[in-house]
Structure formats: structure tokens, C-alpha cells
Design a protein around this motif. Structure first.
Motif, short mmCIF file in Angstrom:
data_model
loop_
_atom_site.label_atom_id
_atom_site.label_comp_id
_atom_site.label_asym_id
_atom_site.label_seq_id
_atom_site.Cartn_x
_atom_site.Cartn_y
_atom_site.Cartn_z
N UNK A 216 0.87 -1.18 0.00
CA UNK A 216 0.00 0.00 0.00
C UNK A 216 0.90 1.23 0.00
N UNK A 217 0.74 2.08 -1.01
CA UNK A 217 1.52 3.32 -1.09
C UNK A 217 0.55 4.49 -1.01
N UNK A 218 0.61 5.23 0.08
CA UNK A 218 -0.29 6.36 0.31
C UNK A 218 0.46 7.64 0.04
N UNK A 227 -3.44 12.43 13.00
CA UNK A 227 -4.78 11.83 12.90
C UNK A 227 -5.16 11.54 11.46
N UNK A 228 -4.73 12.42 10.54
CA UNK A 228 -5.04 12.21 9.13
C UNK A 228 -4.28 11.01 8.57
N UNK A 229 -3.04 10.84 9.00
CA UNK A 229 -2.26 9.69 8.54
C UNK A 229 -2.91 8.39 9.03
N UNK A 230 -3.26 8.36 10.28
CA UNK A 230 -3.90 7.15 10.83
C UNK A 230 -5.20 6.84 10.10
N UNK A 231 -6.01 7.86 9.86
CA UNK A 231 -7.28 7.66 9.17
C UNK A 231 -7.06 7.16 7.74
N UNK A 234 -6.05 3.42 7.90
CA UNK A 234 -7.20 2.57 8.26
C UNK A 234 -8.25 2.56 7.16
N UNK A 235 -8.33 3.65 6.40
CA UNK A 235 -9.28 3.69 5.30
C UNK A 235 -8.81 2.92 4.08
N UNK A 236 -7.48 2.81 3.91
CA UNK A 236 -6.93 2.14 2.73
C UNK A 236 -6.85 0.63 2.90
N UNK A 237 -6.53 0.19 4.12
CA UNK A 237 -6.31 -1.24 4.37
C UNK A 237 -7.55 -1.84 5.03
N UNK A 238 -8.23 -2.72 4.31
CA UNK A 238 -9.38 -3.41 4.89
C UNK A 238 -8.93 -4.38 5.97
N UNK A 258 0.69 1.38 12.35
CA UNK A 258 0.26 2.72 12.73
C UNK A 258 1.34 3.42 13.56
N UNK A 259 1.95 2.70 14.45
CA UNK A 259 2.99 3.28 15.30
C UNK A 259 4.21 3.70 14.48
N UNK A 260 4.68 2.81 13.61
CA UNK A 260 5.88 3.11 12.83
C UNK A 260 5.61 4.17 11.77
N UNK A 261 4.42 4.19 11.22
CA UNK A 261 4.07 5.24 10.26
C UNK A 261 4.10 6.61 10.91
#
Length: 274
Positions: A216-218, A227-231, A234-238, A258-261
Motif C-alpha cells: 500500500x503506497x499512500x 490523525x489524518x495519517x492514521x485515518x 485505516x481507510x486504505x487497508x481493509x 500505525x505506530x511506525x508510520x
């Protein structure tokens, strides 16, 4: 391991028609690691004569599919580019002996399509493109982030060959950040996250591999808030796309991703970063 169903090994340069039971042979570290009962003929790429690594006129880097991990590591150490450290970081993410390093190929790692494949991580994170050759000589190019479609599956058609991976010059000049997590000190990657900050337009790409069934490349036009990164992740990866095997449960992989991102976002948005 002996492949006792293989009846023939032919030169990959031969124009022999593709037939059921054929497989391309590069380093062979996967093919010879376990039984391959469906195989009848190996088409050897070792004599293709492809230059392992070459800078193209536009400054981009072409990595031949037959380039070994050892060759890529040596090249990365000598590369005068801001993203150079990422090459060695991804090479070191292999769970491999020196024998594997000197035989395993970049293209083989992509084609094998294991979620933990670090050459997949490198190619996807730097916005690479995969050049594919068909049996009729036609060529197509697909984004590296989309080449791997799932655990052990890729975008190759029957008889099609991965010729090379092309990394854009712009990505080589980018700031990068690398994070990896495993359940043991020398274990296979359970999570691998790479951030690439474009120095020209200020965009940030966050690439997730190993923890998910496919890359997954965002891409964010500007670095996002936490908060936007986390969302976005979570929105990209089912839920079903978090990988589940003995190297990590999906809940752990999601948590660590999520932590490492967030660590990567903080590092690349801090003033005076690498």
C-alpha cells in the motif's frame, strides 16, 4: 533441493514457445527451496547479459531483474543520492545468508511476491515501475506498488517476464525514513514501513509492506497530521488485508504499522531532517 520433475533447462534467449510446466530461472533461491511438482522446464536467464544497474539518460535508475542483492547492496553504498541509505536498509531486511545474498535476485524477490519481500518495499516506496516482456516481444510497464497483487501472486501473465525495475531520478533525491518490526531479533519482517519526502513539491509517500497482503503506497500532497495519517491507513487497508501468519497476528501488524508510520511522519516533517 533436487527438482526431479524438471526434464530440461534451456537458455532464456531461445525463442522456444512457452508451454505448461515452464518457469523462468534467475537466482533459483526459491525454486530450489521446496518441491515444484508442476515444473518440467526451466528457462535460464543467467546468460541474458543484462547490466545489473544502469543510470538512464533522464537520471532514473534501471535495476535488471537478474541483479543480485549483493550487487544492489554494493551499488547503494557507493550511490551519491539522498535516498541511497534506503537500498542497504532494504537489503539488510532480508532473512538470508551470504549465499542467498549472492544468488537471490531483485526480480525474483518481486515475482515471488511474499509480503515480507524487501525488494518489493524498495521498489514500491520509491515509486518504481516494472517493465514486463511478453512472449510476442511486446512490452508493458506497471507501477511496482501494483505489481504484487497478494501473497504469492503478481501481475505477470502466462509466460511474461519481469525485465527490470525503473526508479525515477526524483525519488533518488528524496529524503527517506525506514522502519521494520519482527517478532524476533533475526526474524522475517512482520511490518515494514517506508516514508519518502519529495524535496520539490513537499509531498510525502508512506508505503506499507510485510504487514499487509500486498503493498500500500499512500501519497499525501503535503505531510498530514497524525490523525489524518492514521485515518488514511485505516481507510486504505481493509480488515482482511492485514496479513496473518506465524510471523505476526493481524492486530499486532496493524498496531505496529500505525505506530511506525507515525514515527516516520514525525521524522520526515521535523526541521533539519536527513
Amino acid at each position: 533441493m533436487d527438482l526431479n520433475t524438471v526434464l530440461e533447462v534451456c537458455d532464456g534467449r531461445e525463442q522456444a514457445p512457452w508451454r505448461p510446466g515452464d518457469a523462468w530461472l534467475a537466482g533459483g533461491t526459491y525454486l530450489f527451496s521446496e518441491p515444484q511438482p508442476r515444473l518440467r522446464r526451466l528457462r535460464d536467464l543467467s546468460r541474458m547479459g543484462w547490466e545489473p544497474l544502469a543510470r538512464l539518460p533522464d537520471g532514473s535508475l534501471e535495476i535488471a531483474a537478474t541483479c543480485t542483492i549483493a550487487e544492489l547492496s554494493r551499488f547503494g553504498k557507493a550511490l551519491d543520492a539522498r535516498a541511497a541509505p534506503l537500498f542497504e536498509q532494504c537489503c539488510r531486511a532480508f532473512l538470508a545468508s551470504f549465499k542467498i545474498w549472492n544468488m537471490a535476485t531483485v526480480g525474483g524477490n518481486l515475482c515471488n511476491a511474499l509480503p515480507a519481500g524487501p525488494m518489493i518495499s524498495l521498489a514500491a516506496a520509491l515509486g518504481g515501475r516494472c517493465a514486463l516482456l511478453a512472449q510476442d516481444g511486446s512490452r508493458r510497464v506497471v507501477p511496482a506498488a501494483g505489481f504484487v497483487t497478494g501473497p504469492g501472486t503478481n501481475d505477470l501473465a502466462e509466460g511474461e517476464l519481469l525485465r527490470s525495475i525503473i526508479l525515477p531520478a526524483r525519488a533518488l533525491a528524496a529524503r527517506t525514513a525506514f522502519r521494520q518490526a519482527s517478532l524476533s531479533a533475526l526474524g522475517r519482517s512482520g511490518v515494514l514501513v517506508i516514508g519518502v519526502a519529495d524535496p520539490l513539491d513537499g509531498s510525502l509517500a508512506v508505503t506499507i509492506t510485510a504487514s499487509t497482503v500486498r503493498p500500500f503506497r499512500l501519497l499525501f500532497p503535503q505531510p498530514p497530521a497524525a490523525t489524518a495519517l492514521r485515518a488514511a491507513i485505516e481507510g486504505a487497508v481493509d480488515e482482511a488485508e492485514w496479513y496473518d501468519d506465524l510471523h505476526g497476528l493481524p492486530a499486532w501488524r496493524r498496531h505496529m504499522t500505525l505506530r511506525l508510520a507515525e514515527e516516520i511522519r514525525s521524522e520526515l516533517t521535523a526541521s533539519g531532517g536527513r
